[in-house]
Design an enzyme around this catalytic site. Structure first.
Site, mmCIF file in Angstrom:
data_model
loop_
_atom_site.group_PDB
_atom_site.id
_atom_site.type_symbol
_atom_site.label_atom_id
_atom_site.label_comp_id
_atom_site.label_asym_id
_atom_site.label_seq_id
_atom_site.Cartn_x
_atom_site.Cartn_y
_atom_site.Cartn_z
ATOM 1 N N CYS A 153 0.801 -1.031 0.004
ATOM 2 C CA CYS A 153 0.281 0.192 -0.110
ATOM 3 C C CYS A 153 1.151 1.060 -0.104
ATOM 4 O O CYS A 153 0.550 2.247 -0.425
ATOM 5 C CB CYS A 153 -1.116 0.004 0.731
ATOM 6 S SG CYS A 153 -1.871 -1.184 1.245
ATOM 7 N N HIS B 131 -3.389 7.219 1.273
ATOM 8 C CA HIS B 131 -3.673 6.434 1.470
ATOM 9 C C HIS B 131 -4.791 5.632 1.788
ATOM 10 O O HIS B 131 -4.795 6.289 3.620
ATOM 11 C CB HIS B 131 -2.876 5.538 2.237
ATOM 12 C CG HIS B 131 -3.164 3.927 1.896
ATOM 13 N ND1 HIS B 131 -3.330 3.037 0.469
ATOM 14 C CD2 HIS B 131 -3.118 2.773 2.698
ATOM 15 C CE1 HIS B 131 -3.437 2.116 0.823
ATOM 16 N NE2 HIS B 131 -3.706 1.885 2.021
ATOM 17 N N ASN C 161 -9.822 0.123 -0.533
ATOM 18 C CA ASN C 161 -8.375 -0.121 -0.421
ATOM 19 C C ASN C 161 -8.195 -0.157 -1.935
ATOM 20 O O ASN C 161 -8.357 -1.627 -1.906
ATOM 21 C CB ASN C 161 -8.243 -0.942 0.751
ATOM 22 C CG ASN C 161 -6.735 -0.467 0.977
ATOM 23 O OD1 ASN C 161 -6.285 -0.495 -0.020
ATOM 24 N ND2 ASN C 161 -5.712 -1.402 2.270
HETATM 25 O O1 UT7 Z 1 -4.166 -0.931 3.568
HETATM 26 C C1 UT7 Z 1 -2.860 -1.489 4.097
HETATM 27 C C2 UT7 Z 1 -3.219 -0.797 5.762
HETATM 28 N N1 UT7 Z 1 -4.427 -1.584 5.424
HETATM 29 C C3 UT7 Z 1 -5.020 -0.980 7.171
HETATM 30 O O2 UT7 Z 1 -4.967 0.122 7.089
HETATM 31 C C4 UT7 Z 1 -6.343 -1.836 7.672
HETATM 32 C C5 UT7 Z 1 -5.896 -1.336 9.163
HETATM 33 N N2 UT7 Z 1 -7.314 -2.278 9.580
HETATM 34 C C6 UT7 Z 1 -8.934 -1.721 9.799
HETATM 35 O O3 UT7 Z 1 -8.910 -0.730 8.966
HETATM 36 C C7 UT7 Z 1 -9.936 -1.903 10.868
HETATM 37 O O4 UT7 Z 1 -9.358 -2.795 11.772
HETATM 38 C C8 UT7 Z 1 -10.495 -3.114 9.782
HETATM 39 C C9 UT7 Z 1 -11.263 -2.683 8.930
HETATM 40 C C10 UT7 Z 1 -9.944 -3.677 8.912
HETATM 41 C C11 UT7 Z 1 -11.649 -3.971 11.289
HETATM 42 O O5 UT7 Z 1 -11.678 -2.778 12.275
HETATM 43 P P1 UT7 Z 1 -11.830 -2.781 13.799
HETATM 44 O O6 UT7 Z 1 -13.024 -2.182 14.493
HETATM 45 O O7 UT7 Z 1 -10.444 -2.956 13.774
HETATM 46 O O8 UT7 Z 1 -12.685 -4.238 13.989
HETATM 47 P P2 UT7 Z 1 -12.415 -5.585 14.677
HETATM 48 O O9 UT7 Z 1 -10.970 -6.447 14.010
HETATM 49 O O10 UT7 Z 1 -11.460 -5.061 16.148
HETATM 50 O O11 UT7 Z 1 -13.290 -6.470 14.794
HETATM 51 C C12 UT7 Z 1 -14.064 -5.923 15.995
HETATM 52 C C13 UT7 Z 1 -15.687 -7.114 15.437
HETATM 53 C C14 UT7 Z 1 -15.110 -8.595 15.479
HETATM 54 O O12 UT7 Z 1 -16.139 -9.291 15.927
HETATM 55 P P3 UT7 Z 1 -16.121 -9.230 18.134
HETATM 56 O O13 UT7 Z 1 -14.788 -9.992 18.200
HETATM 57 O O14 UT7 Z 1 -16.196 -8.140 18.470
HETATM 58 O O15 UT7 Z 1 -17.799 -10.127 18.191
HETATM 59 C C15 UT7 Z 1 -14.902 -8.969 14.081
HETATM 60 O O16 UT7 Z 1 -15.435 -10.291 14.135
HETATM 61 O O17 UT7 Z 1 -15.990 -6.869 14.006
HETATM 62 C C16 UT7 Z 1 -16.380 -8.397 13.274
HETATM 63 N N3 UT7 Z 1 -15.943 -7.839 12.122
HETATM 64 C C17 UT7 Z 1 -17.196 -7.494 11.240
HETATM 65 N N4 UT7 Z 1 -18.471 -7.954 11.481
HETATM 66 C C18 UT7 Z 1 -19.449 -7.519 9.995
HETATM 67 C C19 UT7 Z 1 -14.840 -7.508 11.264
HETATM 68 N N5 UT7 Z 1 -15.326 -7.965 10.233
HETATM 69 C C20 UT7 Z 1 -16.285 -7.776 9.966
HETATM 70 C C21 UT7 Z 1 -17.494 -8.159 8.885
HETATM 71 N N6 UT7 Z 1 -18.713 -7.770 8.800
HETATM 72 N N7 UT7 Z 1 -16.861 -6.692 7.064
#
Ligand code: UT7
Length: 323
Positions: A114, A250, A280
């Site tokens: 990225c 980005h 992304n």
């Molecule tokens: O381009 C390279 C750089 N990449 C990035 O910058 C990405 C960086 N990370 C992010 O943007 C975020 O961490 C994500 C968007 C990937 C995830 O968001 P988050 O607020 O960090 O969520 P999380 O991983 O802490 O997950 C929260 C909850 C989890 O459930 P539990 O464990 O709380 O029950 C996940 O399983 O959301 C759940 N979850 C979803 N729920 C519905 C994860 N993906 C999904 C989904 N739909 N698509």
């Protein structure tokens, strides 16, 4: 007089197929509301069967050349930032060179995921300042739809395909921060974090692999590192955050973009946002956003533009440009 690398053209290309968040609701345990509120993404573009990264890159390159009023023969070097090339080799860049009808000059890929566009811009600047090339086209182009695990809701909803390109040309400057062109850059990587965001296959491991990400950890590093790298690059240019007209980040996650702008002390109306429409697109996201903001009249000649990115590696960095 000091040599500078000035942006003289910018363009982009997005594949025709647009996929809204609601499409994922049909086959995964996810919702439009979750994707929007956690990422800012509303839709993304995906390539058609048979459409490749070099196809997107060539369309973006043509648009940037038209914008600069140049022909492919005027270009000395083509650099494609990509992690999703058509083939293991040759490079996507030599395929673009051929598709543009260029029979001279040189072409190669840069792979910094990225952060690829930031690394490729810095490489092109080095080529121009060392007089290896006078005109370079830098393209960020990706087809991440080819490396997604469609059963993994934590990653497949986040990415899209697309390409953006800039034409860079040597020009004279006074050697001050009032010059047009690339004023400074800051590049970093730390391979200890490779597990946080990677593709779990490759040529040397006999598999193709799919993207794997520990999203929460990458998020934490992004919020910690992006404002710092932007600040470092601005300092090298002899500028501060108060001098910035546009941040072109980005486009991974709206929450990361907002947190970084806040750390930089900049209001969101100085930040270019495309994440809602593109998702992304990895190395393509910054040149796509540059092209959109230049062509809708937001970025004007003389503006100070800061680009910043982080991704797999981890690799991260920033480039400061006076447009
Ligand atoms: O381009 C390279 C750089 N990449 C990035 O910058 C990405 C960086 N990370 C992010 O943007 C975020 O961490 C994500 C968007 C990937 C995830 O968001 P988050 O607020 O960090 O969520 P999380 O991983 O802490 O997950 C929260 C909850 C989890 O459930 P539990 O464990 O709380 O029950 C996940 O399983 O959301 C759940 N979850 C979803 N729920 C519905 C994860 N993906 C999904 C989904 N739909 N698509």
């Amino acid at each position: 007089m000091k040599m500078r690398t000035v942006v003289t053209g910018v363009g982009h290309y997005l594949p025709a197929r647009v996929v809204p968040n609601s499409d994922f609701e049909k086959r995964l345990d996810t919702t439009d509301e979750w994707i929007r509120s956690r990422t800012g993404i509303e839709r993304r573009h995906f390539v058609a069967e048979g459409e490749t990264t070099s196809d997107l890159a060539t369309r973006a390159a043509r648009a940037a050349l038209d914008d600069a009023g140049l022909n492919p023969d005027d270009i000395d070097a083509v650099i494609v930032a990509t992690s999703t090339p058509d083939f293991t080799f040759p490079s996507a860049a030599t395929m673009v060179q051929e598709k543009l009808g260029m029979t001279s000059g040189f072409a190669f890929d840069v792979q910094a995921v990225c952060a690829g566009f930031v690394f490729a811009m810095t490489t092109a600047n080095g080529l121009i300042l060392s007089e290896q090339a006078r005109r370079v086209i830098v393209i960020g182009a990706e087809t991440f739809s080819r490396i997604l695990d469609w059963d993994d809701r934590t990653t497949c909803v986040l990415f899209g395909d697309g390409a953006g390109a800039v034409v860079l040309e040597a020009a004279g400057g006074a050697g001050t921060s009032a010059d047009r062109g690339i004023l400074a850059a800051d590049l970093n990587s730390d391979g200890r974090y490779r597990e946080l965001l990677h593709v779990d296959g490759g040529v040397s491991t006999h598999t193709t692999g799919v993207l794997r990400m520990q999203g929460r950890e990458v998020f934490r590093h992004a919020v910690e590192k992006l404002a710092v790298t932007a600040h470092t690059a601005l300092g090298r240019a002899g500028l501060t955050e108060a001098d910035v007209d546009w941040v072109v980040p980005h486009q991974a996650n709206l929450r990361i973009i907002k947190a970084t702008a806040q750390k930089m002390g900049l209001p969101m109306d100085r930040v270019v946002l495309t994440v809602q429409d593109h998702g992304n697109t990895s190395a393509a996201s910054i040149p796509l956003a540059l092209s959109i903001a230049r062509h809708d009249g937001r970025i004007k000649q003389g503006d100070v533009v800061v680009t910043e990115a982080i991704g797999g590696g981890l690799a991260w960095g920033a480039v400061v440009i006076r447009w």
